[in-house]
Design an enzyme around this catalytic site. Sequence first.
Site, PDB file in Angstrom:
ATOM      1  N   LYS A 160       0.909  -1.028  -0.047  1.00 38.70           N
ATOM      2  CA  LYS A 160       0.111  -0.005   0.057  1.00 38.70           C
ATOM      3  C   LYS A 160       0.671   1.312   0.017  1.00 38.70           C
ATOM      4  O   LYS A 160       2.066   1.156   0.249  1.00 38.70           O
ATOM      5  CB  LYS A 160      -0.912   0.007   1.288  1.00 38.70           C
ATOM      6  CG  LYS A 160      -0.332  -0.034   2.567  1.00 38.70           C
ATOM      7  CD  LYS A 160      -1.126  -0.391   3.918  1.00 38.70           C
ATOM      8  CE  LYS A 160      -0.327  -0.318   4.808  1.00 38.70           C
ATOM      9  NZ  LYS A 160      -1.232  -0.999   6.111  1.00 38.70           N
ATOM     10  N   ARG A 182     -10.786  -0.319  14.646  1.00 36.91           N
ATOM     11  CA  ARG A 182     -10.895   0.461  13.248  1.00 36.91           C
ATOM     12  C   ARG A 182     -11.867  -0.059  12.329  1.00 36.91           C
ATOM     13  O   ARG A 182     -12.862   0.728  12.214  1.00 36.91           O
ATOM     14  CB  ARG A 182      -9.401   0.366  12.696  1.00 36.91           C
ATOM     15  CG  ARG A 182      -8.797   1.193  11.672  1.00 36.91           C
ATOM     16  CD  ARG A 182      -7.692   1.257  11.240  1.00 36.91           C
ATOM     17  NE  ARG A 182      -7.146   0.059  10.746  1.00 36.91           N
ATOM     18  CZ  ARG A 182      -5.959  -0.042  10.307  1.00 36.91           C
ATOM     19  NH1 ARG A 182      -4.979   1.072  10.105  1.00 36.91           N
ATOM     20  NH2 ARG A 182      -5.284  -1.198   9.890  1.00 36.91           N
ATOM     21  N   HIS A 239      -6.485  -7.214  12.775  1.00 36.10           N
ATOM     22  CA  HIS A 239      -5.328  -6.448  12.702  1.00 36.10           C
ATOM     23  C   HIS A 239      -4.916  -6.194  14.289  1.00 36.10           C
ATOM     24  O   HIS A 239      -5.745  -6.088  14.966  1.00 36.10           O
ATOM     25  CB  HIS A 239      -5.404  -5.222  11.934  1.00 36.10           C
ATOM     26  CG  HIS A 239      -4.088  -4.418  11.788  1.00 36.10           C
ATOM     27  ND1 HIS A 239      -3.044  -4.954  11.081  1.00 36.10           N
ATOM     28  CD2 HIS A 239      -3.835  -3.076  11.820  1.00 36.10           C
ATOM     29  CE1 HIS A 239      -2.096  -4.176  10.938  1.00 36.10           C
ATOM     30  NE2 HIS A 239      -2.578  -3.106  11.455  1.00 36.10           N
ATOM     31  N   ARG A 258       0.909 -10.648   6.780  1.00 36.80           N
ATOM     32  CA  ARG A 258       0.790  -9.573   5.967  1.00 36.80           C
ATOM     33  C   ARG A 258       2.022  -8.815   6.220  1.00 36.80           C
ATOM     34  O   ARG A 258       2.001  -7.954   7.365  1.00 36.80           O
ATOM     35  CB  ARG A 258      -0.545  -8.705   6.231  1.00 36.80           C
ATOM     36  CG  ARG A 258      -1.902  -9.724   6.193  1.00 36.80           C
ATOM     37  CD  ARG A 258      -3.003  -8.714   6.366  1.00 36.80           C
ATOM     38  NE  ARG A 258      -3.008  -8.104   7.775  1.00 36.80           N
ATOM     39  CZ  ARG A 258      -3.546  -8.527   8.810  1.00 36.80           C
ATOM     40  NH1 ARG A 258      -4.308  -9.715   8.869  1.00 36.80           N
ATOM     41  NH2 ARG A 258      -3.520  -7.833   9.977  1.00 36.80           N
ATOM     42  N   TYR A 260      14.920  31.157   6.910  1.00 40.38           N
ATOM     43  CA  TYR A 260      13.474  31.891   7.199  1.00 40.38           C
ATOM     44  C   TYR A 260      13.358  31.935   8.701  1.00 40.38           C
ATOM     45  O   TYR A 260      13.901  30.960   9.513  1.00 40.38           O
ATOM     46  CB  TYR A 260      12.157  31.452   6.665  1.00 40.38           C
ATOM     47  CG  TYR A 260      12.087  31.134   5.153  1.00 40.38           C
ATOM     48  CD1 TYR A 260      11.801  32.316   4.490  1.00 40.38           C
ATOM     49  CD2 TYR A 260      11.782  30.040   4.566  1.00 40.38           C
ATOM     50  CE1 TYR A 260      11.412  32.496   3.207  1.00 40.38           C
ATOM     51  CE2 TYR A 260      11.714  30.007   3.312  1.00 40.38           C
ATOM     52  CZ  TYR A 260      11.844  31.044   2.671  1.00 40.38           C
ATOM     53  OH  TYR A 260      11.182  31.194   1.218  1.00 40.38           O
ATOM     54  N   CYS A 277      13.527  24.955   4.064  1.00 39.87           N
ATOM     55  CA  CYS A 277      12.613  25.585   3.268  1.00 39.87           C
ATOM     56  C   CYS A 277      11.964  24.586   2.284  1.00 39.87           C
ATOM     57  O   CYS A 277      12.180  23.178   2.604  1.00 39.87           O
ATOM     58  CB  CYS A 277      13.471  26.382   2.451  1.00 39.87           C
ATOM     59  SG  CYS A 277      14.593  27.436   3.292  1.00 39.87           S
ATOM     60  N   ASP A 299      12.205  23.840  -0.746  1.00 34.57           N
ATOM     61  CA  ASP A 299      13.145  22.971  -1.742  1.00 34.57           C
ATOM     62  C   ASP A 299      14.385  23.060  -1.668  1.00 34.57           C
ATOM     63  O   ASP A 299      15.275  22.481  -2.300  1.00 34.57           O
ATOM     64  CB  ASP A 299      12.651  23.907  -3.055  1.00 34.57           C
ATOM     65  CG  ASP A 299      11.297  24.233  -3.557  1.00 34.57           C
ATOM     66  OD1 ASP A 299      10.476  23.264  -3.685  1.00 34.57           O
ATOM     67  OD2 ASP A 299      11.060  25.607  -3.617  1.00 34.57           O
TER      68      ASP A 299
HETATM   69  C1  LIG Z   1      -0.461  -1.972   7.058  1.00 31.62           C
HETATM   70  C2  LIG Z   1      -1.082  -2.953   7.448  1.00 31.62           C
HETATM   71  C3  LIG Z   1      -0.362  -4.310   7.578  1.00 31.62           C
HETATM   72  C4  LIG Z   1       1.429  -4.096   7.484  1.00 31.62           C
HETATM   73  O1  LIG Z   1       1.703  -3.649   8.620  1.00 31.62           O
HETATM   74  P1  LIG Z   1       3.233  -3.675   8.917  1.00 31.62           P
HETATM   75  O2  LIG Z   1       3.475  -3.131  10.481  1.00 31.62           O
HETATM   76  O3  LIG Z   1       4.081  -2.612   8.192  1.00 31.62           O
HETATM   77  O4  LIG Z   1       3.950  -4.792   8.666  1.00 31.62           O
HETATM   78  C5  LIG Z   1      -1.049  -5.438   7.781  1.00 31.62           C
HETATM   79  N1  LIG Z   1      -2.406  -5.299   8.050  1.00 31.62           N
HETATM   80  C6  LIG Z   1      -2.804  -4.448   7.938  1.00 31.62           C
HETATM   81  C7  LIG Z   1      -4.434  -4.705   7.989  1.00 31.62           C
HETATM   82  C8  LIG Z   1      -2.499  -2.982   7.695  1.00 31.62           C
HETATM   83  O5  LIG Z   1      -3.119  -2.085   7.473  1.00 31.62           O
END
Ligand SMILES: *Cc1c(COP(=O)(O)O)cnc(C)c1O
Length: 386
Positions: free
Chosen positions: A38, A136, A168, A227, A271, A318, A320
């Site tokens: 992602k 979530r 998660h 994941r 700045y 800044c 850039d």
């Molecule tokens: C982003 C995400 C992950 C990956 O998490 P990491 O800590 O980068 O390994 C796994 N599962 C879900 C649902 C996520 O949103």
Amino acid sequence: MDYLKRAWAEIHLDAIAHNYKAYKELIGDGTEIMCVVKADCYGHCDRAIVPYLENELGVRKFAVSNIEEAQRLRDSGVKGDILILGYTPPEAARRLFELDIIQAVTELPYAKELCGFLGDGEKLRVHVAIDTGMTRIGIHSESIDEIASDMLSILSMPALSVEGMFTHLCVADSDDEGDVEYTKAQIEKLMSVVDKLKERGQTIPCVHYLNSAAGVYHDRTRSDLARLGIILYGLMPNASLPVPIKLESALSLKARVAQVKEIKAGECVSYGRTFVAPRDMKLATIAIGYADGYSRLLSGKGEILINGKRAKIAGRVCMDQLMCDVTGIDVKANDIATLIGKDGDDCITADELAAIYGTIGYEVVCGISKRVPRVIIKDGVEITAL
Ligand SMILES: *Cc1c(COP(=O)(O)O)cnc(C)c1O
């Protein structure tokens, strides 16, 4: 390859291969890896990395956060499974089906809405999220019976093909005793739903709860999938907690030195005149700024590497450009400065920068902006710039 050598990020595919293989070996053959790609591979460049993962490392499963990211992967020829971990408006259900994308289902009403947008004979692949304490997305209830009952309703929907169920974990990267207990309880809750569904004669093909951190710190035996996100890119889930594998960070951020000059004690820099030279000094201007994703919160605090030595940022970053104190460093205009990565024996990590301004390495790498070309390096050779 041609790209503007002003400010750029170097992406090392070999580091990604190394991290992938090290993690895979650690978690063993029983758990398949789903690479989390992602946010443009956490700012690293999905168009280069995902085809590499698929074609050269044999990865078959990917996760993204939204339908645009999924579409981009399909457009770049990715054949494997793509799971959208986040929300897709239900009216896009048919587009998901046509792209052969797997959608995360947040709750029962959403599952019904998806069905409403699918035609006869269309079957959308889904993984159902179970909220076990992150609060979530996911079916949310204290009662396992209620969650199982919602699951059974979703399983009975002809327009959905439930291929997976997942949760998660929200503190898998912590070694605090309470957090470790919390993680265990999250996993147990998911498994209780699995058991309850079994009693009702339903088996979910793929049940998963591992993220990068859980895979290195927790029970990984009951998750069919891992994941894998941050560790793939060589960053630590928690910068202060060692991981049992050696990671190689895949990204370096570099920029050119635009100008070098001697300034006198009392001259002010950038700045707001927040920096006043305490002595005569040598100052370098670097061609990178916050519009490139190098945070303004690093003003006066961050350090960069030039010709193997550390130089502290002088005054405000800044849009850039930024200035730094290069007194005693051998440096001239057009030299290359390293903002993240190795130079000589020293190294600045995304986590080091993150600690300075109170965030995590994830946000630092995700924040590197679009105008910074990603220079893709494989076997030490630049293969393309995107
Ligand atoms: C982003 C995400 C992950 C990956 O998490 P990491 O800590 O980068 O390994 C796994 N599962 C879900 C649902 C996520 O949103």
